[in-house]
Write an enzyme that holds these catalytic residues in place. Structure first.
Site, short mmCIF file in Angstrom:
data_model
loop_
_atom_site.label_atom_id
_atom_site.label_comp_id
_atom_site.label_asym_id
_atom_site.label_seq_id
_atom_site.Cartn_x
_atom_site.Cartn_y
_atom_site.Cartn_z
N SER A 227 1.21 -0.94 -0.18
CA SER A 227 -0.06 0.24 0.28
C SER A 227 0.90 1.31 0.24
O SER A 227 1.73 1.13 0.26
CB SER A 227 -0.65 -0.03 0.93
N ASP A 228 0.14 1.81 -0.65
CA ASP A 228 1.25 3.64 -0.29
C ASP A 228 0.83 4.01 0.99
O ASP A 228 -0.37 3.51 2.21
CB ASP A 228 0.83 4.67 -1.44
N TRP A 229 1.59 4.92 1.63
CA TRP A 229 1.59 5.01 3.04
C TRP A 229 0.12 6.12 3.35
O TRP A 229 -0.37 6.52 3.48
CB TRP A 229 2.82 5.70 3.64
#
Length: 754
Positions: A227-229
């Site tokens: 995931s992106d953060w």
């Protein structure tokens, strides 16, 4: 998965499995010490490492080499250079103990005002994907993984965590997914980073179609999806869709959700095991490939590499009357604070603490072996023109033969987290340029900006050089280019519109509330400008040199090809000037007779040649058969339509030097589906339909006389057009039932089953 990983999975508890699928902290994966499963480290890295480590309880960013931004790297159009850049990044990451570099980014530059455009490569999916693929190859050759990001359609910062990008299927496939497809197939990244946003209503991180069906099953991606953060919306649904690793740690919140879902039979343990297995493969690959010894001088070496890379990328946009290169004997003045305080990188997660930083002023003085006149011209703390600073600059410029103005966009104008509202430079920069041009006719403007800017002063400047964000060593590279020590060879990887209003996304960017409609469809960037016949300020692929090049002798092995067949073509490029130079040739394809919305020219090949003065080289290029395809929404597949195509070869999207026509024979047929609202014209376009309709007319002459009564042929197209666009159901109503609905259904069934 190998036996070792299967054995480890069998020994792990459910809690350990759920826990390892979330980060330990911001930059590390979760270890399982009792089983000997180590942690690995990730770090931001589109243009240099942003490695953070804890020192005395506080996070500190380690100084690392700041390379040119991706917006500038793409202007090299040089895949070998991208691999070299990637290798340099990989070596430094290995030296710093970083296992995964979070980059490159290959989102499409839909609008020039996206705040994060400096992290992306191009408006074109082919150039973007190919360049990203070779960056990945370079990094991973050093035993360090990459995370290709942000998959997919993260094309704006405004409301990026919640916005729904509404994209038609053809544009999604041909533009936005295609960039990632090239990168995945060429580079084979160890990880792909899932974006924050939604696409067509669903979060990307929860889309099995995007993460599994397309990414894994169609493209063959075999790494992990991270995931992106902070992008995870519903952890369980993400896992089902194919998102393996959540970053950063959610502090057991989402870990417990996975445990509960398995215990309550809402989530199969096999799904969990599959993601755990992929993550373990990545962890052990990273550990096993870790470089044993890297030179302690790597950052000194990379500073030199960064300068060389920047020199291959910087673009000469304008050079009237050969104002450049400068002569060392000329009286030269530098104006603008950017000459002493470089705008060299973007803001946000790509912000690097450089190991050192060059200034253009210092580097030029070194090259000239003397001090040169300088005036700041504007304040870095205000956009408002400063009369005193401008007066000082005018005085300096009045006494110089040539004046170089350093201007562009301050760092707070563009960053991760927000988009620009306009394309304008600060008023202080614009005013300075205009005033200096009044007192000195020999003005060169050097731009530092992450994305295109408006240039209302362009007619007054004799030369313009686009430096984008050139990194810690780019100032020296631009001085070498100004003096002609190096010859400019970069070309734009995006269009520069005259005004933001000309951009195809203008009316639909950044959208309203949480919805943004990509109504321009496949017509992004140069595809739109070319089709609409709008002249941009500088077109896609544009870039000048201190020499000139001629194209000739285009030859094809044939004129007719079957769909899917590769095409070999040859042509010659000659350096017709008096100095060594590099030329980037570009090959576009256009469907010459297809539907209107398929007639845009599209980049399909490119290359870079180095030629001595007077030297000529023959180029042989293979164009893959798939280059002639488009995505058919009806068939849900890429197909090649039979017909005439044009192959266009040139120095930019608008500067086409050679053309050739080819005929493509294809068995790909788009089956038309007929229904009661199909027009008579649609029916007659089908050979069988034309016969059937004539039989219908002969069978029901009274009905057709009643239907078309009053539509007399008066010599105009009125009667023919009215008949052409009459729908089948109207035949029933206008004939008052003489032609029955059953008869129309019979005709439709015959055509649909023909």
């Amino acid at each position: 998965m190998n036996e070792k990983i299967n054995a480890l999975i069998s020994e792990m508890t459910l809690e350990e499995k759920a826990n390892i699928l979330s980060g330990k902290d911001f930059w590390h994966t979760e270890p399982v010490k009792r089983l000997g499963i180590p942690e690995i480290m990730v770090a931001d890295g589109p243009a240099g490492l942003r490695k953070q480590e804890e020192v005395k309880g506080a996070l500190t960013t380690v100084p690392c080499t700041c390379f040119p931004s991706e917006s500038l790297l793409a202007c090299s159009w040089d895949t070998d250079l991208m691999e070299s850049f990637g290798k340099a990044m990989g070596e430094e990451a290995g030296f710093e103990g970083v296992n995964i570099v979070l980059g490159p980014g290959c989102n499409i530059k839909r609008s020039p005002v996206c705040g994060r455009n400096f992290e992306y490569l191009s408006e074109d999916p082919y150039l973007s994907g190919v360049m990203a693929g070779h960056i990945i190859k370079g990094v991973q050759a050093e035993g360090v993984g990459t995370s290709l990001k942000h998959y997919i359609a993260n094309n704006q910062e405004h409301r990026r965590l919640s916005v729904n990008a509404v994209i038609d299927e053809r544009a999604l496939r041909e533009i936005y997914l295609k960039s990632f497809e090239y990168a995945v197939k060429i580079g084979k990244p160890w990880t792909v980073m899932c974006s924050y946003n939604r696409v067509n209503s669903g979060y990307v991180c929860e889309s099995r179609r995007l993460l599994t069906d397309i990414l894994r099953n169609e493209w063959g991606f075999d790494g992990i999806v991270v995931s992106d953060w902070g992008a995870v919306n519903d952890r369980v649904e993400c896992l089902k869709a194919g998102l393996d690793l959540e970053m950063p740690s959610s502090g057991m919140v989402n870990t417990q959700k996975i445990i509960n879902a398995v215990n309550e039979a809402e989530l199969d343990i096999e799904t969990v095991d599959k993601s755990v297995g992929r993550l373990l493969e990545l962890i052990f690959k990273a550990v096993e490939n870790k470089a044993e010894k890297i030179s302690a001088d790597i950052k000194d070496i990379n500073h030199k590499r960064a300068r060389k890379i920047a020199g291959e990328c910087i673009v000469l946009l304008k050079n009237e009357q050969n104002m450049l290169p400068l002569s060392k004997s000329e009286d030269i003045a530098f104006i603008g604070m950017f000459a002493k305080q470089s705008r060299f990188e973007g803001g946000g997660s790509s912000h690097v603490i450089p190991t050192r930083l060059e200034s253009a002023y210092d580097e030029m003085c070194k090259l000239l072996n003397r001090e040169i006149p300088f005036a700041p011209g504007y304040s870095l703390n205000s956009d408002i023109p400063d009369e005193e600073l401008i007066k000082e600059a005018i005085k300096i410029a009045s006494g110089a033969q040539k004046t170089v103005i350093f201007a562009g966009l301050p760092e707070n104008y563009e960053s991760e987290g927000y988009d620009r509202k306009h394309m304008d430079m600060p008023a202080s920069h614009i005013c300075l340029i205009n005033e200096i041009c009044k007192v000195n006719r020999n003005v060169i403007v050097v731009l530092s900006n992450g994305a295109p800017v408006a240039m209302p002063w362009i007619d007054n400047a004799g030369a313009v050089m686009e430096g984008y964000l050139w990194g810690q060593a780019g100032a020296g590279a631009v001085c070498e280019l100004l003096l002609g020590i190096s010859n400019p060879c970069g070309k734009l990887a995006e269009s520069f519109p005259v005004a933001l209003e000309h951009n195809p996304s203008y009316l639909n960017f950044p959208g309203e509330d949480d919805e943004v409609y990509y109504r321009e469809s496949v017509f992004t960037g140069y595809r739109y400008y070319g089709r609409k016949k709008i002249n941009p300020l500088f077109c896609f692929g544009h870039g000048l040199s201190y020499t000139s090049f001629e194209y000739s002798a285009l030859r094809l092995e044939a004129k007719v090809f079957d769909a899917g067949e590769d095409i070999l073509l040859n042509f010659k490029v000659k350096n017709s000037g008096d100095r060594q130079g590099k030329e980037i040739y570009q090959i576009y394809i256009r469907n010459a007779e297809g539907e209107l919305n398929k007639q845009a020219s599209e980049l399909k090949q490119f290359g870079k040649l180095e030629l001595a003065a007077g030297e000529e080289k023959e180029v042989t290029v293979k164009i893959e058969g798939s280059a002639f395809s488009h995505f058919c929404t009806r068939e849900q597949a890429f197909i090649v339509e039979e017909g005439e195509f044009e192959i266009l070869i040139g120095a930019s999207s608008e500067d086409i030097r050679l053309t050739a026509g080819v005929k493509i024979n294809s068995a790909d047929k788009v089956k038309k589906v007929y229904h009661k609202n199909s027009t008579i014209g649609d029916i007659k376009e089908n050979p069988a339909g034309k016969i059937l309709f004539k039989e219908l007319e002969e069978q029901y002459p009274e009905a057709f006389e009643m239907i078309f009564n009053g539509m007399e042929d008066d010599g105009s197209d009125f009667r023919d057009k009215m008949i052409h666009y009459t729908v089948l159901r109207s035949l029933v109503y206008f004939s008052k039932g003489l032609i029955s609905e059953q008869k129309i259904e019979e005709l439709i069934n015959i055509l649909n089953n023909n």
